[in-house]
Structure formats: structure tokens, C-alpha cells
Design an enzyme around this catalytic site. Sequence first.
Site, short mmCIF file in Angstrom:
data_model
loop_
_atom_site.label_atom_id
_atom_site.label_comp_id
_atom_site.label_asym_id
_atom_site.label_seq_id
_atom_site.Cartn_x
_atom_site.Cartn_y
_atom_site.Cartn_z
CG ASP A 115 1.08 -8.26 9.31
OD1 ASP A 115 0.35 -8.21 8.39
OD2 ASP A 115 2.35 -9.05 8.58
CG ASP A 116 -1.06 -3.34 7.33
OD1 ASP A 116 -1.49 -1.86 7.89
OD2 ASP A 116 -1.92 -3.48 6.31
CG ASP A 194 2.32 -6.36 2.34
OD1 ASP A 194 2.69 -6.32 0.87
OD2 ASP A 194 1.61 -6.88 3.20
CD GLU A 227 7.51 -9.28 -6.66
OE1 GLU A 227 7.73 -8.40 -7.05
OE2 GLU A 227 7.42 -10.29 -5.50
CD1 TRP A 228 2.46 -10.07 -1.74
CD2 TRP A 228 1.52 -8.58 -2.86
NE1 TRP A 228 1.43 -8.67 -0.71
CE2 TRP A 228 1.48 -8.60 -1.62
CE3 TRP A 228 1.05 -8.11 -4.45
CZ2 TRP A 228 0.82 -7.03 -2.25
CZ3 TRP A 228 0.54 -7.21 -4.44
CH2 TRP A 228 0.20 -6.89 -3.06
N GLY A 229 5.90 -12.52 -4.82
CA GLY A 229 6.55 -13.37 -5.90
C GLY A 229 6.46 -12.78 -7.41
CG ASP A 230 3.12 -10.04 -8.15
OD1 ASP A 230 2.62 -10.46 -7.35
OD2 ASP A 230 2.61 -8.62 -7.77
CG MET A 231 7.87 -7.97 -10.89
SD MET A 231 9.15 -6.59 -11.82
CE MET A 231 9.82 -7.34 -12.67
CG ASP A 249 -1.30 -12.18 2.15
OD1 ASP A 249 -0.37 -12.34 1.92
OD2 ASP A 249 -2.29 -11.44 3.01
#
Length: 429
Positions: A115-116, A194, A227-231, A249
Site C-alpha cells: 500500500d502507501d 487512491d 475512490e471511496w464511493g464518493d461518486m 476506509d
Amino acid sequence: MENCVNGSGNCLLAVCLLLLISSSSSSSSSSSTRGSPGVTNVDSVSRVRKHRLPSNRDSSRRNLLANGLAATPPMGWNSWNHFNCKIDEKIIKETADALVSTGLSKLGYTYVNIDDCWAEIARDGKGNLVPKKSTFPSGIKALADYVHNKGLKLGIYSDAGYFTCSKTMPGSLGHEEQDAKSFASWGIDYLKYDNCNNDGTKPTVRYPVMTRALMKAGRPIFHSLCEWGDMHPATWGAKVGNSWRTTGDISDTWDSMVSRADMNEVYAEFARPGGWNDPDMLEVGNGGMTKDEYTVHFSIWAISKAPLLLGCDVRNMTKETMDIVANKEVIAVNQDSLGVQAKKVRMEGDLEIWAGPLAGYRVAVLLVNRGPWRIPITAEWDDIGIPLNSIVKARDLWEHKTLKTHFVGNLTATVDSHACKMYILKPIS
Ligand SMILES: *[C@@H]1O[C@H](CO)[C@@H](O)[C@H](O)[C@H]1NC(C)=O
Ligand SMILES: *[C@@H]1O[C@H](CO)[C@@H](O)[C@H](O)[C@H]1NC(C)=O
């Protein structure tokens, strides 16, 4: 293929042949690092046949993402949930070793995902990402070779912004092609992409740029949209990635876990072979939940066809953790060839019944008790898609027992607080 808008049988055959021809020519011209492109394109042809046939216009349009990966949800490990930024090549290698020595790789856990925090804060003079010298001195290519030699795959992380979320390394925005080429040249098999520190443009603009870059780089690389589900990436992700996060997360608590499960469930209809809803990585084994709670966590992820990416230290797992993540019968539900995500078919207060079809006319059922008391939960055939009068044989996936009783109309089990029961039901008449 433009002539194929009529979608006639002959025309489909022509599409099929064209894809096969292009796949065989690309396999002969590409390097040995490539996977099995023949399989890739046969897969996408069967998809065209099965799912695109009704729409004439669609049947001629190639998916932007035609990498042939993710026929079933990905399985493996990711460094973030346990190690955060504190990673180095030794941890990655030892994790690969542990996946093999514990037998987890044989059960399907094959992706080893960094990961990061793996790169230097600055690119080199030519604009390339540079593996962090203090923690990854041998470079990523060497790590990929190491992991591949064990029959595993290597995943890496970048970001559709100027910096990653940790801000300790650059993101790929504006460098998509160059970075995709680096990843392919190193032998990378999976990219988690991410969404931090971006330029304010929409993810629907930024993410496809990386998809195209990966396709151009000439190596099948699993594209995990973070994308965290934003759109609502479930509604557009299938053309862009092999999985898409539907949530922010996860953290290692019951409340965080069940809330990710709820948010992810809403998008069940969008999951299918090639692209999956992703409620984030597993926390099983990290210490914040009870054994029963982790069992619920793993069961919901499995029945939801979520990626099964371990997030604990696999070099140091307890027997309890192994008992959960190495349950072959639960893994088989996740990896079932039908690829249909289960849904909550009934909720009564804190009681939930999740169900979804499996190959072979079977049904996976999960009874979850989110409340504070032990209580019976009944699954009705009506709710779970079994004909009312069917006699059903039930297999308990956590007890590893086929129940002696046959069931008609419903199945009732008593479930402890923050616990679950999981079954495969098979109508026998
Ligand atoms: C291994 O796990 C145990 C708890 O299960 C913990 O106490 C111990 O510190 C861990 N060891 C390492 C090296 O992380
Ligand atoms: C379950 O089905 C049986 C018949 O097979 C019926 O007698 C019983 O009332 C049902 N139970 C519930 C809770 O629906």
C-alpha cells in the site's frame, strides 16, 4: 467492427474471430511477462455474448477495461490495515513466505499488495517513481521476482492526485502512462489507485486515464479503484476497474465493519465477474473485534463477493484467525462461479438475513445478529428465492456439518449476539 451494429449471429462470430486473432498476435508480439491474453479475450467474448446481446449498439463496443482479470473476487493481502506506513521489503517478503507456509496461498490468497509509502517523495530526473531507498533498497522489480517465484502476485499502490494520502510519495496524476509503464516493467499484477490530493476534477475523468495507461502498458494489471464511493463508482466502475471501493476506509471495530457492509450492500446489483464492489480490506486478526465479530466480518465479505484481502500480520496469526480466514467452505462461496453478490433479503430490528444464489441451484444464506442478546432467526424460502414447497438440505459452513434435518419453507437457527450462522441450502425435491 463498426459494421457489426446489427449484432447478427454471423456478426458476433466475426467479433469473436477478430478478438481471437488480435489476442494471438498480441501474445506473440508481447514479452513473456504477459499473462494469458488468449483467455482474456475469450472471456470478454463470452461476456459480449451473454450480457451484451440484447443491445445491438453495445454488442459492438469494446469495454475500455478488457484485461480479463477478476473472474472471481481477488484474494490476498495488503499492508495498510496492520502496518500503515511502516513497511519495508523484508515485511513484504516475509509475508509472501508466510502466505505459502501457512497454506493460505493454496486457498487462493495470492496477491501480495504493497500500500502507501513505498516510494521516495521525489521522482528521478526522468520523472520516474523511485522506490524508497531506505526501505525498498532492492527495488520493486526484485520484489516482484521474489513473489512470482513463490507462485504469488505483487500489487502496488498509487493515487489519482499529486501526492498519495500519506503525502510521503507522489501520486500518478499527470504521469499515468509513465507510471503504468514502470509498474508493467517491474512485473506488477495489481494496482490500488487512491483518490487523495487530486486537482478537484471528477474521478470519472481521472480514473479512466490510468485505465487506458494500464491497457497500453501491455501487462494485465488488476485495477482497484479506491475512490471511496464518493461518486457511486459501482455505476461506472465496471468499464474502468476490476473492483471499486464503495465506502471510506474501514477501521478495526464492529461499528465500522457493519457500516461498510451496509453501504456496500446497496450496490449489489452492480457486482459481476470482472468487476466487484469493495467494502475495503479485512481487519480479521488485528485485535479490535471478538472472534464472533470477525467471523461475521469474514462471512459478510465472502457472501458479498468482496475482495478477500487480509489486513493482519500473516507472519504472526493466531489459530483463531486462521480458523476464520482459512475456512474453505466460506471462501468457496466468495469464489463461486456464478459471481452474484448476496443482498439483505430481510431485516427485523437487529436481525438480518442475507442471501444470494450460487452455481448449481444452491443458495448461500447468512443469519446475522447485530443485537445484544442471543436470539432465533428464521430464513423464509419466500425471502431467499427457493420455491415454497422445496425440501432443502442445509450445510453449516462454520460447523462444517450437513444438518440431518431437511427443511421445508424455512430454516431457524439461534444466533449469539454479534455472531452469525452461514449455510448453503440445496433443494433436493
Ligand atoms: C504476535 O502476535 C501477538 C498477539 O497475537 C503479539 O502479542 C505479538 O507482539 C506479535 N508479535 C510480533 C512480532 O508482532
Ligand atoms: C417453518 O415452517 C414450518 C413448516 O415446515 C411451519 O410449521 C413453521 O411455523 C414455520 N416457522 C416459521 C417461524 O415460519
